[in-house]
Design a protein around this motif. Structure first.
Motif, PDB file in Angstrom:
ATOM      1  N   THR A 111       0.798  -1.234   0.000  1.00 45.19           N
ATOM      2  CA  THR A 111       0.000   0.000   0.000  1.00 45.19           C
ATOM      3  C   THR A 111       0.831   1.284   0.000  1.00 45.19           C
ATOM      4  OG1 THR A 111      -0.159  -0.091   2.416  1.00 45.19           O
ATOM      5  CG2 THR A 111      -1.947  -1.117   1.139  1.00 45.19           C
ATOM      6  N   ARG A 112       2.170   1.187  -0.091  1.00 51.37           N
ATOM      7  CA  ARG A 112       3.006   2.379  -0.226  1.00 51.37           C
ATOM      8  C   ARG A 112       4.245   2.016  -1.036  1.00 51.37           C
ATOM      9  NH1 ARG A 112       4.258   5.526   3.989  1.00 51.37           N
ATOM     10  NH2 ARG A 112       6.231   6.186   3.061  1.00 51.37           N
ATOM     11  N   ASP A 113       4.899   3.043  -1.590  1.00 48.98           N
ATOM     12  CA  ASP A 113       6.107   2.772  -2.350  1.00 48.98           C
ATOM     13  C   ASP A 113       7.349   3.197  -1.574  1.00 48.98           C
ATOM     14  OD1 ASP A 113       5.670   5.527  -2.707  1.00 48.98           O
ATOM     15  OD2 ASP A 113       4.964   5.281  -4.760  1.00 48.98           O
ATOM     16  N   ARG A 114       7.682   4.504  -1.568  1.00 51.24           N
ATOM     17  CA  ARG A 114       8.885   4.971  -0.887  1.00 51.24           C
ATOM     18  C   ARG A 114       8.800   4.745   0.630  1.00 51.24           C
ATOM     19  NH1 ARG A 114       9.102  10.530  -4.486  1.00 51.24           N
ATOM     20  NH2 ARG A 114      10.416   9.704  -6.178  1.00 51.24           N
ATOM     21  N   SER A 115       9.934   4.405   1.212  1.00 50.30           N
ATOM     22  CA  SER A 115       9.971   4.124   2.643  1.00 50.30           C
ATOM     23  C   SER A 115      10.063   5.411   3.451  1.00 50.30           C
ATOM     24  CB  SER A 115      11.179   3.244   2.967  1.00 50.30           C
ATOM     25  OG  SER A 115      12.380   3.980   2.755  1.00 50.30           O
ATOM     26  N   PHE A 116       9.849   5.282   4.755  1.00 54.08           N
ATOM     27  CA  PHE A 116      10.003   6.432   5.641  1.00 54.08           C
ATOM     28  C   PHE A 116      11.453   6.916   5.647  1.00 54.08           C
ATOM     29  CE2 PHE A 116       6.096   4.581   7.561  1.00 54.08           C
ATOM     30  CZ  PHE A 116       5.277   5.681   7.386  1.00 54.08           C
ATOM     31  N   LYS A 117      12.390   5.975   5.509  1.00 53.04           N
ATOM     32  CA  LYS A 117      13.795   6.372   5.464  1.00 53.04           C
ATOM     33  C   LYS A 117      14.073   7.268   4.267  1.00 53.04           C
ATOM     34  CE  LYS A 117      16.276   2.833   8.064  1.00 53.04           C
ATOM     35  NZ  LYS A 117      17.342   1.794   8.021  1.00 53.04           N
ATOM     36  N   TYR A 118      13.443   6.957   3.136  1.00 51.00           N
ATOM     37  CA  TYR A 118      13.621   7.800   1.935  1.00 51.00           C
ATOM     38  C   TYR A 118      13.044   9.191   2.177  1.00 51.00           C
ATOM     39  CZ  TYR A 118      13.215   9.604  -2.795  1.00 51.00           C
ATOM     40  OH  TYR A 118      13.317  10.406  -3.922  1.00 51.00           O
ATOM     41  N   ASN A 119      11.826   9.226   2.762  1.00 48.36           N
ATOM     42  CA  ASN A 119      11.187  10.529   3.010  1.00 48.36           C
ATOM     43  C   ASN A 119      12.009  11.384   3.976  1.00 48.36           C
ATOM     44  OD1 ASN A 119       9.059   9.781   1.371  1.00 48.36           O
ATOM     45  ND2 ASN A 119       7.835   8.961   3.048  1.00 48.36           N
TER      46      ASN A 119
END
Length: 377
Positions: free
Chosen positions: A365-373
């Motif tokens: 249900t999501r693509d980019r990770s929190f680490k990326y953000n």
């Protein structure tokens, strides 16, 4: 029904001193299962008898059980490690010959140092009848983890006839206290004192247990035998970019035999995989197509590594449970006819090549990770 004792599971051990089988029958107490006329006792009862043969042990139970032992509903047979190492050919002659035992009965091998008797005697909180609960565990772990697959009496009989090979059978062990696990108190505690757990695969050479596989070797064997349904796969990205947990959604394996010369086959293993990304411990950009190719390449390497472990284990045991010989026979029957008698010499040195093709289908249900953000803020 009031004249029969319904058997759900059978444990088969070996008494070395007497040179006899010790057979344990897990019988169902119908009153306790129905819950209407129960007396608060355990849902199953164990009866044991010994004999030089299986049928003698079975008949010897007539001195202990006031009803006829009925094997028609047996769902599980557990063989001890000692019985398996001594050889199972005579045992399976009885199982195939007997009209009551179903060929769809599940087979397990008890871990080294544990008795089959203890495995069938364990009481489990979920699933009143231990034998049926263990069969359900095999079905569930085959679908969700795929380090095991269902092995029935008929499967073992067919594998016993494979030249240079043998059966591969799921293992089982008691986690915890085996003595307390058979008592009713095991059902009355929120934390079980002992539990029957499905373990790794056992490799046979002919009818004798040769060795036990590790978790990764078991998974590789399931993959090569094209029985993979779903499994988690953890991969490390290059250049220290972190790790990603994938979930195998679909898997297809096929084997081919090609020849460098008329008597030198090379086995090619082709595996096609679809994945779902389940956990991202990395700041990689999942919207970038190059990132997907990086993940797929890492997955290819990891799967190939697991496959190699399984093949190496089988070659070290010199047991063709992966049926490479049958692959050679299908490709060139005339060549197989010449090398069949020398397969025990050829198989351990057989060259194997691996071809893995991975495709990431979705990232949930999501693509980019929190680490990326966090990195791009």
């Amino acid at each position: 029904m009031n004249k029969r004792a319904i058997v759900a599971g059978i444990g088969i051990d070996w008494k070395e001193k007497e040179q006899q089988y010790m057979i344990s029958f897990q019988t169902i107490i119908a009153d306790e299962i129905s819950g209407k006329t129960g007396r608060g006792a355990t849902p199953t009862s164990i009866y044991k008898a010994s004999g030089k043969t299986i049928i003698e042990a079975l008949r010897n139970t007539s001195r202990k059980v006031p009803r006829i032992i009925s094997l028609a509903h047996t769902g599980l047979i557990v063989i001890s490690d000692e019985v398996a190492r001594n050889g199972i050919i005579d045992l399976f002659d009885y199982l195939d010959r007997d009209s009551d035992i179903r060929l769809t009965t599940e087979i397990l091998v008890a871990a080294e140092g544990q008795r089959a008797e203890d495995v069938v005697a364990v009481l489990t909180p979920i699933g009143k009848i231990t034998a049926f609960a263990l069969v359900q565990k095999i079905e569930l772990t085959s679908r969700q983890l795929s380090e095991n697959f269902r092995v029935e009496v008929d499967d073992v009989i067919r594998d016993l006839l494979v030249p240079g090979g043998g059966p591969v059978i799921n293992g089982v062990f008691i986690e915890g206290d085996a003595q307390r696990a058979v008592k009713k108190s095991n059902l009355e505690s929120s934390e079980s004192a002992g539990l029957g757990v499905i373990s790794n695969l056992a490799i046979f050479k002919g009818d004798k247990l040769k060795d036990w596989m590790t978790k990764e070797e078991s998974k590789g064997t399931v993959w090569i035998k094209n029985k993979m349904q779903a499994t988690p796969l953890n991969i490390k990205l290059e250049n220290g970019q972190g790790e990603i947990a994938l979930d195998v959604m679909r898997s297809k394996t096929r084997l081919e035999a090609k020849f460098k010369d008329p008597l030198q086959p090379v086995i090619h293993i082709f595996v096609e995989l679809n994945y779902s990304i389940r956990e991202v411990m990395s700041d990689i950009d999942l919207r970038n197509p190059d990132s997907m190719r990086t993940i797929e390449a890492a997955a290819n390497q990891e799967v190939a590594r697991i496959l190699k472990l399984a093949v190496k284990k089988c070659q070290e045991a010199n047991s063709d449970i992966l049926e490479f010989g049958q692959t050679v026979e299908r490709a060139r029957p005339e060549a197989w006819h010449k090398m069949k008698g020398r397969w025990d010499v050829i198989f351990p040195q057989l060259e194997v090549e691996y071809h893995v093709k991975s495709v990431v289908r979705n990232s949930q249900t999501r693509d980019r990770s929190f680490k990326y953000n966090m990195k791009t803020q």
